[in-house]
Design a protein around this motif. Structure first.
Motif: not given
Length: 187
Positions: A105-111
Protein backbone atom coordinates in the motif's frame (compact mmCIF):
# COMPACT_ATOMS: atom_id res chain seq x y z
CA UNK A 1 1.42 -102.55 103.51
CA UNK A 2 3.33 -99.73 103.96
CA UNK A 3 5.16 -100.75 100.96
CA UNK A 4 1.95 -101.00 99.19
CA UNK A 5 0.91 -97.60 100.25
CA UNK A 6 4.17 -96.22 99.08
CA UNK A 7 3.78 -98.03 95.80
CA UNK A 8 0.17 -96.86 95.57
CA UNK A 9 1.16 -93.34 96.45
CA UNK A 10 3.99 -93.56 93.99
CA UNK A 11 1.60 -94.78 91.35
CA UNK A 12 -0.73 -91.85 91.97
CA UNK A 13 1.95 -89.24 91.70
CA UNK A 14 3.52 -90.58 88.59
CA UNK A 15 5.10 -87.63 86.82
CA UNK A 16 4.49 -89.16 83.44
CA UNK A 17 0.76 -89.50 83.86
CA UNK A 18 -0.87 -86.15 84.46
CA UNK A 19 -3.46 -85.49 87.04
CA UNK A 20 -6.99 -85.50 85.63
CA UNK A 21 -8.08 -82.52 87.69
CA UNK A 22 -5.06 -80.54 86.61
CA UNK A 23 -5.75 -81.43 83.03
CA UNK A 24 -9.41 -80.45 83.33
CA UNK A 25 -8.49 -77.18 85.00
CA UNK A 26 -5.86 -76.37 82.34
CA UNK A 27 -8.27 -77.43 79.61
CA UNK A 28 -11.02 -75.21 81.09
CA UNK A 29 -8.58 -72.27 81.28
CA UNK A 30 -7.51 -72.89 77.70
CA UNK A 31 -11.11 -73.00 76.51
CA UNK A 32 -11.91 -69.76 78.38
CA UNK A 33 -8.77 -68.12 76.99
CA UNK A 34 -9.61 -69.42 73.50
CA UNK A 35 -13.16 -68.05 73.82
CA UNK A 36 -11.83 -64.62 74.91
CA UNK A 37 -9.28 -64.56 72.09
CA UNK A 38 -11.86 -65.65 69.49
CA UNK A 39 -14.60 -63.34 70.81
CA UNK A 40 -12.59 -60.17 71.52
CA UNK A 41 -8.98 -60.25 70.35
CA UNK A 42 -9.40 -61.78 66.87
CA UNK A 43 -12.14 -59.29 65.85
CA UNK A 44 -9.92 -56.42 67.03
CA UNK A 45 -7.00 -57.81 64.99
CA UNK A 46 -9.29 -58.35 61.99
CA UNK A 47 -10.64 -54.81 62.39
CA UNK A 48 -7.11 -53.42 62.57
CA UNK A 49 -6.04 -55.51 59.56
CA UNK A 50 -9.14 -54.39 57.63
CA UNK A 51 -8.43 -50.74 58.47
CA UNK A 52 -4.83 -51.11 57.36
CA UNK A 53 -5.93 -52.91 54.20
CA UNK A 54 -8.45 -50.16 53.46
CA UNK A 55 -5.85 -47.50 54.19
CA UNK A 56 -3.34 -49.17 51.90
CA UNK A 57 -5.89 -49.82 49.15
CA UNK A 58 -7.26 -46.29 49.56
CA UNK A 59 -3.74 -44.90 49.36
CA UNK A 60 -3.08 -46.94 46.25
CA UNK A 61 -6.39 -45.79 44.74
CA UNK A 62 -5.62 -42.19 45.64
CA UNK A 63 -2.14 -42.53 44.19
CA UNK A 64 -3.56 -44.04 40.98
CA UNK A 65 -6.17 -41.27 40.82
CA UNK A 66 -3.52 -38.62 41.43
CA UNK A 67 -1.36 -40.24 38.74
CA UNK A 68 -4.29 -40.23 36.31
CA UNK A 69 -5.04 -36.58 37.13
CA UNK A 70 -1.39 -35.66 36.71
CA UNK A 71 -1.28 -37.46 33.36
CA UNK A 72 -4.48 -35.71 32.25
CA UNK A 73 -3.11 -32.35 33.39
CA UNK A 74 0.14 -33.03 31.52
CA UNK A 75 -1.75 -33.90 28.35
CA UNK A 76 -3.90 -30.78 28.73
CA UNK A 77 -0.76 -28.68 29.26
CA UNK A 78 0.85 -30.20 26.18
CA UNK A 79 -2.31 -29.50 24.16
CA UNK A 80 -2.45 -25.91 25.41
CA UNK A 81 1.24 -25.47 24.58
CA UNK A 82 0.67 -26.86 21.10
CA UNK A 83 -2.36 -24.59 20.65
CA UNK A 84 -0.37 -21.59 21.89
CA UNK A 85 2.45 -22.34 19.45
CA UNK A 86 -0.02 -22.76 16.61
CA UNK A 87 -1.73 -19.49 17.54
CA UNK A 88 1.65 -17.71 17.77
CA UNK A 89 2.63 -19.00 14.33
CA UNK A 90 -0.73 -17.91 12.92
CA UNK A 91 -0.38 -14.45 14.46
CA UNK A 92 3.18 -14.18 13.16
CA UNK A 93 2.04 -15.16 9.66
CA UNK A 94 -0.84 -12.67 9.78
CA UNK A 95 1.60 -9.96 10.89
CA UNK A 96 3.88 -10.78 7.98
CA UNK A 97 0.97 -10.65 5.56
CA UNK A 98 -0.26 -7.38 7.04
CA UNK A 99 3.28 -5.97 6.86
CA UNK A 100 3.55 -7.00 3.22
CA UNK A 101 0.14 -5.48 2.51
CA UNK A 102 1.08 -2.25 4.29
CA UNK A 103 4.36 -2.14 2.37
CA UNK A 104 2.54 -2.70 -0.92
CA UNK A 105 0.00 0.00 0.00
CA UNK A 106 2.79 2.41 0.90
CA UNK A 107 4.60 1.66 -2.36
CA UNK A 108 1.39 2.20 -4.30
CA UNK A 109 0.71 5.46 -2.44
CA UNK A 110 4.30 6.59 -3.04
CA UNK A 111 4.03 5.76 -6.75
CA UNK A 112 0.69 7.56 -6.95
CA UNK A 113 2.07 10.57 -5.06
CA UNK A 114 5.15 10.56 -7.30
CA UNK A 115 2.98 10.47 -10.42
CA UNK A 116 0.78 13.25 -9.02
CA UNK A 117 3.80 15.40 -8.17
CA UNK A 118 5.33 14.73 -11.59
CA UNK A 119 2.04 15.64 -13.28
CA UNK A 120 1.80 18.82 -11.23
CA UNK A 121 5.40 19.67 -12.14
CA UNK A 122 4.67 19.10 -15.84
CA UNK A 123 1.54 21.22 -15.58
CA UNK A 124 3.44 23.96 -13.74
CA UNK A 125 6.25 23.82 -16.27
CA UNK A 126 3.77 24.01 -19.17
CA UNK A 127 1.99 26.94 -17.51
CA UNK A 128 5.27 28.71 -16.86
CA UNK A 129 6.39 28.01 -20.42
CA UNK A 130 3.14 29.39 -21.76
CA UNK A 131 3.50 32.45 -19.54
CA UNK A 132 7.11 32.85 -20.70
CA UNK A 133 6.02 32.55 -24.35
CA UNK A 134 3.29 35.15 -23.84
CA UNK A 135 5.70 37.44 -22.00
CA UNK A 136 8.36 36.96 -24.66
CA UNK A 137 5.85 37.62 -27.45
CA UNK A 138 4.83 40.82 -25.78
CA UNK A 139 8.40 41.93 -25.21
CA UNK A 140 9.59 40.71 -28.62
CA UNK A 141 6.59 42.43 -30.22
CA UNK A 142 7.37 45.64 -28.44
CA UNK A 143 11.08 45.41 -29.32
CA UNK A 144 10.30 44.41 -32.93
CA UNK A 145 7.92 47.34 -33.32
CA UNK A 146 10.45 49.74 -31.91
CA UNK A 147 13.24 48.25 -34.05
CA UNK A 148 11.09 48.18 -37.18
CA UNK A 149 10.06 51.78 -36.54
CA UNK A 150 13.69 52.80 -36.32
CA UNK A 151 14.59 50.83 -39.45
CA UNK A 152 11.63 52.04 -41.46
CA UNK A 153 11.86 55.49 -40.06
CA UNK A 154 8.19 55.78 -39.21
CA UNK A 155 6.29 55.18 -36.10
CA UNK A 156 4.49 51.91 -35.86
CA UNK A 157 2.39 52.79 -32.89
CA UNK A 158 -0.77 51.70 -34.62
CA UNK A 159 -1.88 48.55 -32.83
CA UNK A 160 -3.24 46.76 -35.89
CA UNK A 161 -0.17 47.44 -37.92
CA UNK A 162 2.21 46.54 -35.09
CA UNK A 163 0.30 43.34 -34.40
CA UNK A 164 0.69 42.27 -38.04
CA UNK A 165 4.40 43.08 -38.01
CA UNK A 166 4.89 41.18 -34.75
CA UNK A 167 2.92 38.19 -35.97
CA UNK A 168 4.90 38.04 -39.19
CA UNK A 169 8.18 38.38 -37.30
CA UNK A 170 7.25 35.63 -34.84
CA UNK A 171 6.06 33.32 -37.61
CA UNK A 172 9.37 33.77 -39.38
CA UNK A 173 11.17 33.16 -36.09
CA UNK A 174 9.20 29.99 -35.41
CA UNK A 175 9.80 28.69 -38.93
CA UNK A 176 13.49 29.36 -38.54
CA UNK A 177 13.47 27.62 -35.13
CA UNK A 178 11.61 24.59 -36.53
CA UNK A 179 14.09 24.25 -39.41
CA UNK A 180 17.02 24.45 -36.94
CA UNK A 181 15.49 21.76 -34.72
CA UNK A 182 14.85 19.48 -37.72
CA UNK A 183 18.43 19.90 -38.95
CA UNK A 184 19.78 19.29 -35.44
CA UNK A 185 17.69 16.14 -35.06
CA UNK A 186 18.79 14.86 -38.49
CA UNK A 187 22.43 15.16 -37.55
Amino acid sequence: MSNLNIVAAAEETNPIIPNIWDMALVLLGFVILLFIVVKFVVPMFEKTFAERTEAIEGGIAKAEQAQAEATAALEEYKQQLTDARTEANRIREEAREEGAQILADLKAKAASESARITEQAHTAIAAERQAAVVSLRTEVGSLATTLAGRIVGESLEDDARSARVVDRFLADLEDHSAVSNTEGAAK
